[in-house]
Scaffold this motif. Structure first.
Motif, mmCIF file in Angstrom:
data_model
loop_
_atom_site.group_PDB
_atom_site.id
_atom_site.type_symbol
_atom_site.label_atom_id
_atom_site.label_comp_id
_atom_site.label_asym_id
_atom_site.label_seq_id
_atom_site.Cartn_x
_atom_site.Cartn_y
_atom_site.Cartn_z
ATOM 1 N N GLU A 1 0.828 -1.202 0.000
ATOM 2 C CA GLU A 1 0.000 0.000 0.000
ATOM 3 C C GLU A 1 0.867 1.258 0.000
ATOM 4 O O GLU A 1 1.995 1.264 0.516
ATOM 5 C CB GLU A 1 -0.907 0.051 1.241
ATOM 6 C CG GLU A 1 -1.815 -1.135 1.427
ATOM 7 C CD GLU A 1 -1.221 -2.190 2.334
ATOM 8 O OE1 GLU A 1 -2.004 -2.981 2.911
ATOM 9 O OE2 GLU A 1 0.025 -2.224 2.489
ATOM 10 N N GLY B 1 -1.070 6.884 1.947
ATOM 11 C CA GLY B 1 -1.607 7.368 3.206
ATOM 12 C C GLY B 1 -0.958 8.676 3.612
ATOM 13 O O GLY B 1 0.017 9.128 3.008
ATOM 14 N N TRP C 1 -10.256 -3.270 0.529
ATOM 15 C CA TRP C 1 -9.577 -2.412 1.497
ATOM 16 C C TRP C 1 -10.244 -2.599 2.854
ATOM 17 O O TRP C 1 -11.473 -2.578 2.951
ATOM 18 C CB TRP C 1 -9.675 -0.949 1.081
ATOM 19 C CG TRP C 1 -8.847 -0.595 -0.106
ATOM 20 C CD1 TRP C 1 -9.247 -0.526 -1.408
ATOM 21 C CD2 TRP C 1 -7.456 -0.252 -0.103
ATOM 22 N NE1 TRP C 1 -8.196 -0.171 -2.217
ATOM 23 C CE2 TRP C 1 -7.085 0.007 -1.437
ATOM 24 C CE3 TRP C 1 -6.490 -0.124 0.896
ATOM 25 C CZ2 TRP C 1 -5.791 0.378 -1.799
ATOM 26 C CZ3 TRP C 1 -5.209 0.246 0.541
ATOM 27 C CH2 TRP C 1 -4.859 0.496 -0.790
ATOM 28 N N ARG D 1 -9.733 -1.380 7.166
ATOM 29 C CA ARG D 1 -9.074 -0.418 8.036
ATOM 30 C C ARG D 1 -9.178 -0.907 9.475
ATOM 31 O O ARG D 1 -10.083 -1.671 9.823
ATOM 32 C CB ARG D 1 -9.668 0.980 7.887
ATOM 33 C CG ARG D 1 -11.120 1.121 8.323
ATOM 34 C CD ARG D 1 -11.623 2.514 7.964
ATOM 35 N NE ARG D 1 -13.007 2.713 8.358
ATOM 36 C CZ ARG D 1 -13.727 3.780 8.024
ATOM 37 N NH1 ARG D 1 -13.201 4.753 7.282
ATOM 38 N NH2 ARG D 1 -14.982 3.886 8.435
ATOM 39 N N ARG E 1 -10.294 -5.437 12.317
ATOM 40 C CA ARG E 1 -10.280 -4.840 10.990
ATOM 41 C C ARG E 1 -11.698 -4.751 10.439
ATOM 42 O O ARG E 1 -12.475 -5.681 10.570
ATOM 43 C CB ARG E 1 -9.418 -5.674 10.037
ATOM 44 C CG ARG E 1 -7.930 -5.507 10.253
ATOM 45 C CD ARG E 1 -7.153 -6.410 9.329
ATOM 46 N NE ARG E 1 -5.718 -6.272 9.542
ATOM 47 C CZ ARG E 1 -4.805 -7.075 9.030
ATOM 48 N NH1 ARG E 1 -5.183 -8.082 8.257
ATOM 49 N NH2 ARG E 1 -3.535 -6.895 9.269
ATOM 50 N N VAL F 1 -13.849 -1.993 4.306
ATOM 51 C CA VAL F 1 -14.285 -0.682 3.833
ATOM 52 C C VAL F 1 -14.935 -0.800 2.458
ATOM 53 O O VAL F 1 -16.006 -0.253 2.215
ATOM 54 C CB VAL F 1 -13.086 0.283 3.763
ATOM 55 C CG1 VAL F 1 -13.488 1.603 3.131
ATOM 56 C CG2 VAL F 1 -12.498 0.498 5.150
ATOM 57 N N ASP G 1 -12.512 8.463 10.016
ATOM 58 C CA ASP G 1 -11.861 7.644 8.988
ATOM 59 C C ASP G 1 -10.404 7.368 9.329
ATOM 60 O O ASP G 1 -9.738 6.588 8.633
ATOM 61 C CB ASP G 1 -11.932 8.332 7.622
ATOM 62 C CG ASP G 1 -13.342 8.467 7.101
ATOM 63 O OD1 ASP G 1 -13.662 9.542 6.551
ATOM 64 O OD2 ASP G 1 -14.123 7.504 7.229
ATOM 65 N N TYR H 1 -4.955 1.556 6.968
ATOM 66 C CA TYR H 1 -5.697 0.954 5.867
ATOM 67 C C TYR H 1 -4.877 -0.161 5.239
ATOM 68 O O TYR H 1 -3.688 0.022 4.948
ATOM 69 C CB TYR H 1 -6.044 2.011 4.826
ATOM 70 C CG TYR H 1 -7.193 2.895 5.259
ATOM 71 C CD1 TYR H 1 -7.033 3.826 6.279
ATOM 72 C CD2 TYR H 1 -8.445 2.780 4.665
ATOM 73 C CE1 TYR H 1 -8.091 4.618 6.691
ATOM 74 C CE2 TYR H 1 -9.512 3.571 5.072
ATOM 75 C CZ TYR H 1 -9.318 4.479 6.083
ATOM 76 O OH TYR H 1 -10.381 5.269 6.487
#
Length: 124
Positions: free
Chosen positions: A6, A9, A36, A38, A45, A48, A89, A93
């Motif tokens: 990833e 971010g 995905w 998060r 977890r 999303v 949020d 992630y």
């Protein structure tokens, strides 16, 4: 060997946008489901968004209308476009890939491969 990495971010103010990328090696997302997730400290977890090999997408209610999951034309990159970001949020992630089709509500158990995660921080 499948590897997921990833990127994208960072820190942003509420209302801002970020785009996360997941570079997949050794995995073809023509196989099946990618997603995905998060995670915040002390919590499990949360899925999303997910996208199937035929382009069908699934979103958590908390991000519907704000986040968009998509695949790159190179067939090796997964994206998550995040708009109208909120402080809630804020999380690490993770990109995930499965050898099965997407199943709404299946959670982490559906996925065989995981990235290391990227931090997203949204300040108010």
């Amino acid at each position: 060997q499948v590897q997921l990495a990833e990127s994208g971010g960072g820190s942003v103010q509420a209302g801002g946008s970020l785009r996360l990328s997941c570079a997949a090696s050794g995995y073809s997302y023509s196989r099946h489901c990618m997603a995905w997730f998060r995670q915040t400290p002390g919590n499990e977890r949360e899925e999303v968004a997910a996208v199937d090999s035929d382009g069908v997408t699934i979103y958590a209610d908390s991000v519907k209308g704000r986040f968009t999951i998509s695949k790159g034309s190179d067939k090796s990159t997964l994206y998550l476009q995040m708009n109208s970001l909120k402080p809630e949020d804020t999380a690490v992630y993770y990109c995930a890939a499965s050898n099965k089709y997407c199943q709404e509500g299946a959670g982490e158990d559906l996925y065989n491969y995981w990235g290391q995660g990227t931090q997203v921080t949204v300040s108010s």
